[in-house]
Design a protein around this motif. Structure first.
Motif, PDB file in Angstrom:
ATOM      1  N   GLY A 182       0.784  -1.226   0.000  1.00 55.22           N
ATOM      2  CA  GLY A 182       0.000   0.000   0.000  1.00 55.22           C
ATOM      3  C   GLY A 182       0.816   1.275   0.000  1.00 55.22           C
ATOM      4  N   LYS A 183       2.140   1.171   0.103  1.00 53.94           N
ATOM      5  CA  LYS A 183       2.999   2.353   0.122  1.00 53.94           C
ATOM      6  C   LYS A 183       3.310   2.812  -1.308  1.00 53.94           C
ATOM      7  N   VAL A 184       3.570   4.093  -1.441  1.00 59.51           N
ATOM      8  CA  VAL A 184       4.013   4.662  -2.719  1.00 59.51           C
ATOM      9  C   VAL A 184       5.374   5.299  -2.514  1.00 59.51           C
ATOM     10  N   ALA A 185       6.333   4.911  -3.347  1.00 66.19           N
ATOM     11  CA  ALA A 185       7.705   5.413  -3.227  1.00 66.19           C
ATOM     12  C   ALA A 185       8.112   6.145  -4.492  1.00 66.19           C
ATOM     13  N   LEU A 186       8.785   7.266  -4.315  1.00 65.93           N
ATOM     14  CA  LEU A 186       9.391   8.018  -5.423  1.00 65.93           C
ATOM     15  C   LEU A 186      10.889   7.965  -5.241  1.00 65.93           C
ATOM     16  N   GLU A 240      11.236  23.379 -10.667  1.00 68.40           N
ATOM     17  CA  GLU A 240      10.010  23.128 -11.413  1.00 68.40           C
ATOM     18  C   GLU A 240       9.871  21.652 -11.780  1.00 68.40           C
ATOM     19  N   ASP A 241      11.008  20.988 -12.054  1.00 64.12           N
ATOM     20  CA  ASP A 241      10.976  19.548 -12.345  1.00 64.12           C
ATOM     21  C   ASP A 241      10.613  18.755 -11.097  1.00 64.12           C
ATOM     22  N   ALA A 242      11.225  19.119  -9.985  1.00 66.29           N
ATOM     23  CA  ALA A 242      10.947  18.429  -8.727  1.00 66.29           C
ATOM     24  C   ALA A 242       9.464  18.534  -8.380  1.00 66.29           C
ATOM     25  N   LYS A 243       8.936  19.722  -8.487  1.00 70.04           N
ATOM     26  CA  LYS A 243       7.524  19.955  -8.172  1.00 70.04           C
ATOM     27  C   LYS A 243       6.619  19.139  -9.088  1.00 70.04           C
ATOM     28  N   ARG A 244       6.933  19.160 -10.376  1.00 73.16           N
ATOM     29  CA  ARG A 244       6.101  18.447 -11.352  1.00 73.16           C
ATOM     30  C   ARG A 244       6.121  16.945 -11.101  1.00 73.16           C
ATOM     31  N   VAL A 245       7.306  16.392 -10.830  1.00 74.05           N
ATOM     32  CA  VAL A 245       7.416  14.942 -10.641  1.00 74.05           C
ATOM     33  C   VAL A 245       6.718  14.493  -9.362  1.00 74.05           C
ATOM     34  N   ILE A 250       7.095   7.487   0.612  1.00 72.13           N
ATOM     35  CA  ILE A 250       8.548   7.347   0.723  1.00 72.13           C
ATOM     36  C   ILE A 250       9.214   8.139  -0.394  1.00 72.13           C
ATOM     37  N   LEU A 251      10.170   8.978  -0.023  1.00 69.69           N
ATOM     38  CA  LEU A 251      11.020   9.658  -1.005  1.00 69.69           C
ATOM     39  C   LEU A 251      12.445   9.161  -0.818  1.00 69.69           C
ATOM     40  N   VAL A 252      13.029   8.622  -1.882  1.00 67.68           N
ATOM     41  CA  VAL A 252      14.428   8.185  -1.849  1.00 67.68           C
ATOM     42  C   VAL A 252      15.242   9.090  -2.764  1.00 67.68           C
ATOM     43  N   ASN A 253      16.215   9.780  -2.194  1.00 65.41           N
ATOM     44  CA  ASN A 253      17.090  10.661  -2.974  1.00 65.41           C
ATOM     45  C   ASN A 253      18.366   9.905  -3.334  1.00 65.41           C
ATOM     46  N   ALA A 254      18.347   9.295  -4.525  1.00 60.48           N
ATOM     47  CA  ALA A 254      19.489   8.498  -4.967  1.00 60.48           C
ATOM     48  C   ALA A 254      20.231   9.127  -6.141  1.00 60.48           C
ATOM     49  N   ASP A 257      25.093  20.862  -6.518  1.00 62.54           N
ATOM     50  CA  ASP A 257      23.725  21.105  -6.978  1.00 62.54           C
ATOM     51  C   ASP A 257      22.929  19.805  -7.102  1.00 62.54           C
ATOM     52  N   ILE A 258      23.571  18.765  -7.628  1.00 58.99           N
ATOM     53  CA  ILE A 258      22.858  17.492  -7.794  1.00 58.99           C
ATOM     54  C   ILE A 258      22.644  16.810  -6.448  1.00 58.99           C
ATOM     55  N   ASP A 259      23.742  16.613  -5.714  1.00 53.32           N
ATOM     56  CA  ASP A 259      23.687  15.806  -4.497  1.00 53.32           C
ATOM     57  C   ASP A 259      23.004  16.528  -3.335  1.00 53.32           C
ATOM     58  N   THR A 260      23.378  17.769  -3.111  1.00 52.38           N
ATOM     59  CA  THR A 260      22.898  18.474  -1.915  1.00 52.38           C
ATOM     60  C   THR A 260      21.665  19.325  -2.203  1.00 52.38           C
ATOM     61  N   VAL A 261      21.795  20.266  -3.126  1.00 52.53           N
ATOM     62  CA  VAL A 261      20.661  21.138  -3.432  1.00 52.53           C
ATOM     63  C   VAL A 261      19.515  20.315  -4.013  1.00 52.53           C
ATOM     64  N   GLY A 262      19.847  19.349  -4.864  1.00 59.25           N
ATOM     65  CA  GLY A 262      18.816  18.497  -5.438  1.00 59.25           C
ATOM     66  C   GLY A 262      18.081  17.697  -4.378  1.00 59.25           C
ATOM     67  N   THR A 263      18.820  17.186  -3.403  1.00 58.07           N
ATOM     68  CA  THR A 263      18.191  16.438  -2.311  1.00 58.07           C
ATOM     69  C   THR A 263      17.246  17.336  -1.524  1.00 58.07           C
ATOM     70  N   PHE A 264      17.700  18.540  -1.180  1.00 57.82           N
ATOM     71  CA  PHE A 264      16.835  19.447  -0.430  1.00 57.82           C
ATOM     72  C   PHE A 264      15.614  19.850  -1.253  1.00 57.82           C
ATOM     73  N   THR A 265      15.825  20.109  -2.532  1.00 51.97           N
ATOM     74  CA  THR A 265      14.715  20.528  -3.392  1.00 51.97           C
ATOM     75  C   THR A 265      13.633  19.454  -3.443  1.00 51.97           C
ATOM     76  N   MET A 266      14.034  18.190  -3.594  1.00 53.14           N
ATOM     77  CA  MET A 266      13.053  17.105  -3.621  1.00 53.14           C
ATOM     78  C   MET A 266      12.320  16.999  -2.287  1.00 53.14           C
ATOM     79  N   CYS A 267      13.062  17.114  -1.190  1.00 52.13           N
ATOM     80  CA  CYS A 267      12.437  17.067   0.139  1.00 52.13           C
ATOM     81  C   CYS A 267      11.426  18.205   0.291  1.00 52.13           C
ATOM     82  N   HIS A 268      11.840  19.387  -0.128  1.00 52.34           N
ATOM     83  CA  HIS A 268      11.002  20.576   0.002  1.00 52.34           C
ATOM     84  C   HIS A 268       9.686  20.408  -0.760  1.00 52.34           C
ATOM     85  N   GLU A 269       9.766  19.877  -1.984  1.00 52.40           N
ATOM     86  CA  GLU A 269       8.565  19.731  -2.802  1.00 52.40           C
ATOM     87  C   GLU A 269       7.688  18.572  -2.334  1.00 52.40           C
TER      88      GLU A 269
END
Length: 298
Positions: free
Chosen positions: A12-16, A74-79, A92-96, A118-130
């Motif tokens: 029943g879980k959904v993971a991104l 904008e990509d993070a938000k859309r996805v 579940i959000l996995v930042n890989a 930008d990919i590893d750190t800012v990207g991780t925060f951006t995904m968490c934020h959205e």
């Protein structure tokens, strides 16, 4: 290898999963799906995404892929929104997603340093934020009693120091700090658990092919006694544990999964040499005359 976990622990879980189309990210996607989760994967290359989704669906896993760059809000938000629209919720959000390459500090341009950050750190925060509004308790598709989970794929490079990896060491140190701070704030306010996994060298991954070519691997045991390759399965099993109810009391932790490699130090002396040296030192200590301290004039 066969999983030690029940096949329905994520029912029943959904993971991104960002970077979920290849390497460690794909193995986590696969194991999450095999254990009951619906899976959305995010990546920049459509061909890789399509192939990964096809492979997941062939296993009977509800899966969908979304093109996107974690560096772009904008990509993070859309996805994130597309995932929730498709499956109805997000648990579940996995930042890989990550970037890396071998380079000495003096040959690394500020732009190259910034790209990895930008990919590893800012990207991780951006995904968490959205993802926050969907992971927090009471978020869309969620009950008001419990929140979801965030899992960051980190590294051990920054625990000491690493040759030719200053950019990734800095980025992953920041990712670990991000996890701890979000675990504190979002754990308290929204019941979201935030953890990480720090893998060692994992076979058959893009990172291994770029960072540990055969010429390096063949000499690794000379200076890393605990060096051995792990499997993507090892990381996925740790990811399952942290996402399941078995890990419900784990928050703000980064689990090292490297066979103890980061503890490695060169063996400067053999065991027999240590025995001989120890006996000689002890004998010299026993035979040495014991000095009598002079009496104080006071």
């Amino acid at each position: 290898m066969e999983s030690p976990f029940k096949s329905d622990i994520l029912h029943g879980k959904v993971a991104l999963i960002t970077g979920g189309g290849s390497g460690i990210g794909f193995e986590i996607s696969t194991q999450y799906g095999k254990h009951g989760a619906s899976v959305a994967i995010m990546g920049r290359r459509k061909a890789v995404l399509d192939s990964a989704v096809s492979a997941l669906q062939s296993l009977g896993i509800p899966a969908v892929g979304f093109e996107g760059d974690v560096r772009k809000q904008e990509d993070a938000k859309r996805v994130v929104e597309s995932t929730v629209k498709h499956f109805g919720r997000l648990d579940i959000l996995v930042n890989a997603a990550a970037g890396n390459f071998l380079v000495s500090a003096e040959d690394l341009s500020p732009n190259g340093f910034r790209t990895v950050m930008d990919i590893d750190t800012v990207g991780t925060f951006t995904m968490c934020h959205e993802a926050l509004n969907y992971l927090k308790k009471g978020g869309k598709g969620r009950s008001s009693s419990n929140g979801g989970m965030i899992l960051n794929i980190s590294a051990t490079l920054h625990y000491t120091a690493a040759w030719y990896q200053i950019h990734v060491s800095a980025a992953k140190a920041a990712v670990d700090a991000l996890a701890r701070n979000l675990a504190l704030e979002w754990g308290a306010d929204y019941d979201i658990r935030v953890n990480g996994i720090a893998p060692g060298p994992i076979s058959d991954t893009p990172g291994m092919s770029k960072l540990v070519p055969d010429e390096i691997e063949s000499k690794a045991r000379e200076y890393m006694p605990l060096y051995k390759l792990g499997d993507k399965w090892d990381i996925a099993m740790a990811a399952l544990y942290l996402a399941s109810d078995a890990g419900k009391y784990v928050n703000g932790a980064t689990l090292v999964v490297d066979g103890g490699l980061w503890l490695s130090r060169p063996r400067h002396l053999s065991k027999e040499a240590v025995k001989q040296l120890s006996r000689a030192v002890e004998k010299r200590s026993r035979d040495a005359p014991v000095g009598v301290p002079k009496r104080s004039k006071l």
